[in-house]
Scaffold this active site. Structure first.
Site, PDB file in Angstrom:
ATOM      1  N   ARG A 187       0.855  -1.197   0.000  1.00  0.00           N
ATOM      2  CA  ARG A 187       0.000   0.000   0.000  1.00  0.00           C
ATOM      3  C   ARG A 187       0.886   1.241   0.000  1.00  0.00           C
ATOM      4  O   ARG A 187       1.655   1.452   0.938  1.00  0.00           O
ATOM      5  CB  ARG A 187      -0.888   0.001   1.237  1.00  0.00           C
ATOM      6  CG  ARG A 187      -1.852   1.195   1.348  1.00  0.00           C
ATOM      7  CD  ARG A 187      -2.574   1.170   2.694  1.00  0.00           C
ATOM      8  NE  ARG A 187      -3.263  -0.098   2.923  1.00  0.00           N
ATOM      9  CZ  ARG A 187      -3.738  -0.475   4.112  1.00  0.00           C
ATOM     10  NH1 ARG A 187      -3.580   0.297   5.174  1.00  0.00           N
ATOM     11  NH2 ARG A 187      -4.342  -1.646   4.231  1.00  0.00           N
ATOM     12  N   HIS A 204      -5.197  -9.536   8.880  1.00  0.00           N
ATOM     13  CA  HIS A 204      -3.957  -8.778   8.695  1.00  0.00           C
ATOM     14  C   HIS A 204      -2.740  -9.586   9.152  1.00  0.00           C
ATOM     15  O   HIS A 204      -2.659  -9.996  10.312  1.00  0.00           O
ATOM     16  CB  HIS A 204      -4.075  -7.478   9.502  1.00  0.00           C
ATOM     17  CG  HIS A 204      -2.880  -6.586   9.450  1.00  0.00           C
ATOM     18  ND1 HIS A 204      -2.873  -5.404   8.749  1.00  0.00           N
ATOM     19  CD2 HIS A 204      -1.655  -6.682  10.024  1.00  0.00           C
ATOM     20  CE1 HIS A 204      -1.708  -4.808   8.906  1.00  0.00           C
ATOM     21  NE2 HIS A 204      -0.948  -5.574   9.667  1.00  0.00           N
ATOM     22  N   HIS A 206       1.739  -2.090   5.619  1.00  0.00           N
ATOM     23  CA  HIS A 206       1.545  -2.411   4.208  1.00  0.00           C
ATOM     24  C   HIS A 206       2.519  -1.652   3.318  1.00  0.00           C
ATOM     25  O   HIS A 206       2.909  -2.150   2.256  1.00  0.00           O
ATOM     26  CB  HIS A 206       0.120  -2.061   3.781  1.00  0.00           C
ATOM     27  CG  HIS A 206      -0.916  -3.028   4.261  1.00  0.00           C
ATOM     28  ND1 HIS A 206      -1.233  -4.179   3.581  1.00  0.00           N
ATOM     29  CD2 HIS A 206      -1.722  -3.006   5.355  1.00  0.00           C
ATOM     30  CE1 HIS A 206      -2.192  -4.830   4.224  1.00  0.00           C
ATOM     31  NE2 HIS A 206      -2.514  -4.136   5.308  1.00  0.00           N
ATOM     32  N   ASP A 233      -3.554  -8.342   3.630  1.00  0.00           N
ATOM     33  CA  ASP A 233      -4.891  -8.580   4.181  1.00  0.00           C
ATOM     34  C   ASP A 233      -5.542  -9.660   3.328  1.00  0.00           C
ATOM     35  O   ASP A 233      -5.590  -9.537   2.089  1.00  0.00           O
ATOM     36  CB  ASP A 233      -5.741  -7.307   4.118  1.00  0.00           C
ATOM     37  CG  ASP A 233      -5.209  -6.202   5.016  1.00  0.00           C
ATOM     38  OD1 ASP A 233      -4.521  -6.510   5.992  1.00  0.00           O
ATOM     39  OD2 ASP A 233      -5.488  -5.027   4.709  1.00  0.00           O
ATOM     40  N   GLU A 259      -7.232  -7.356  13.984  1.00  0.00           N
ATOM     41  CA  GLU A 259      -7.773  -7.613  12.645  1.00  0.00           C
ATOM     42  C   GLU A 259      -7.483  -9.056  12.249  1.00  0.00           C
ATOM     43  O   GLU A 259      -6.316  -9.414  12.044  1.00  0.00           O
ATOM     44  CB  GLU A 259      -7.155  -6.661  11.619  1.00  0.00           C
ATOM     45  CG  GLU A 259      -7.464  -5.202  11.870  1.00  0.00           C
ATOM     46  CD  GLU A 259      -6.749  -4.258  10.912  1.00  0.00           C
ATOM     47  OE1 GLU A 259      -7.081  -3.058  10.923  1.00  0.00           O
ATOM     48  OE2 GLU A 259      -5.862  -4.718  10.155  1.00  0.00           O
TER      49      GLU A 259
END
Length: 286
Positions: free
Chosen positions: A125, A262, A170, A177, A259
């Site tokens: 990301r 993740h 990320h 994810d 999460e």
């Protein structure tokens, strides 16, 4: 009485090794170059001295390592908590460091033998996408996707609760994810902006259909029910979360309690570097 010293350390009387105007100019130019070099290094450092934007990480397209892993890159579509395609996502593509991609391949081999597959929602990301998340969180008037992704949390508290941060693992290229889907997996239908939204923790049959096995919530659910061991998640959903967790840990990944989707590859090549190249085929190594 000793000869007077010049400004650059020579003598005014012509003693050995006098400093000429040319010598003094060279000294000043060398000092200026060193200063500029220091400024260039500082520009790549964050407040605590951590690199935040190296020019080009060594990333691979996951499909070049394992083309069977299903990709549903949400931030390249409007079906995410911002309701828009996120800056930096020029293609619906999973990019990762090579060690992380190879580790996912090992997980996939394990799953396909049992009739299942991994499905990735997000991989590398860029920092510009993280910056967009921060800006979005400050826009109190934009609650387009609240009913699905954060139905019980006030948008102003997303930072305090840790759902959004100014930096993301990320951006280091080794975090992913993902979920598990049963094969053969039906294609995920296209989200239509403005369509009615179901809560991310609604019963599986009521949530947006993405073929995931029952994990108790959807992806990017800003709610404590998304915590891996939340006591309200029981039965099959609890067992499915633990199955994903065991598979990923066996392959060298570490999850986070908040999460279930993740995971970060433990031996990541860039543990302190946050990159900002776009998600596009051009960013992948060939």
């Amino acid at each position: 009485m000793s000869p007077a010293r010049t400004a650059e350390g020579g003598t005014a009387s012509g003693a050995a090794h006098p400093v000429t105007l040319r010598d003094a100019y060279r000294v000043r130019m060398r000092r200026a170059a060193l200063t500029l070099c220091g400024l260039a290094v500082a520009a790549l450092l964050g407040p605590a001295g951590t690199a935040v934007a190296a020019p080009r990480p060594r990333l691979v397209a996951l499909s070049s390592v394992d083309s069977t892993i299903i990709q549903d890159i949400r931030y390249a579509t409007p079906h995410n908590f911002t309701g828009r395609v996120v800056p930096g996502y020029q293609a619906p593509l999973c990019l990762l460091t090579a060690p992380a991609a190879r580790a996912l391949h090992r997980v996939q081999q394990n799953l396909t033998r049992r009739g299942y597959s991994l499905k990735v929602y997000d991989c590398y990301r860029p920092q510009r996408a993280v910056d967009r998340f921060v800006a979005w969180s400050r826009d109190s008037g934009d609650r387009t996707m609240k009913a699905e992704f954060y139905p019980e949390v006030d948008k102003s508290r997303l930072f305090d609760k840790g759902y959004i941060a100014r930096r993301s693992g990320h951006s280091r290229g080794s975090t992913v994810d993902l979920t598990i889907v049963k094969l053969p997996a039906p294609p995920t239908r296209t989200y239509r902006p403005g369509e009615p939204l179901a809560s991310c923790y609604a019963p599986r049959a009521q949530r947006f259909p993405d073929a995931s096995i029952d994990m108790g919530t959807g992806f990017d659910c800003f709610d404590e029910r998304a915590h891996t061991l939340d006591p309200r998640i029981t039965g099959t959903a609890h067992a499915d979360r633990l199955w994903l967790k065991r598979l990923m840990e066996k392959a060298g990944f570490t999850g986070i309690p908040e999460e279930w989707w993740h995971f970060t590859y433990r031996r990541e090549p860039y543990p302190d570097t946050y990159f900002d190249v776009p998600v596009s085929p051009a960013s992948a190594m060939t």
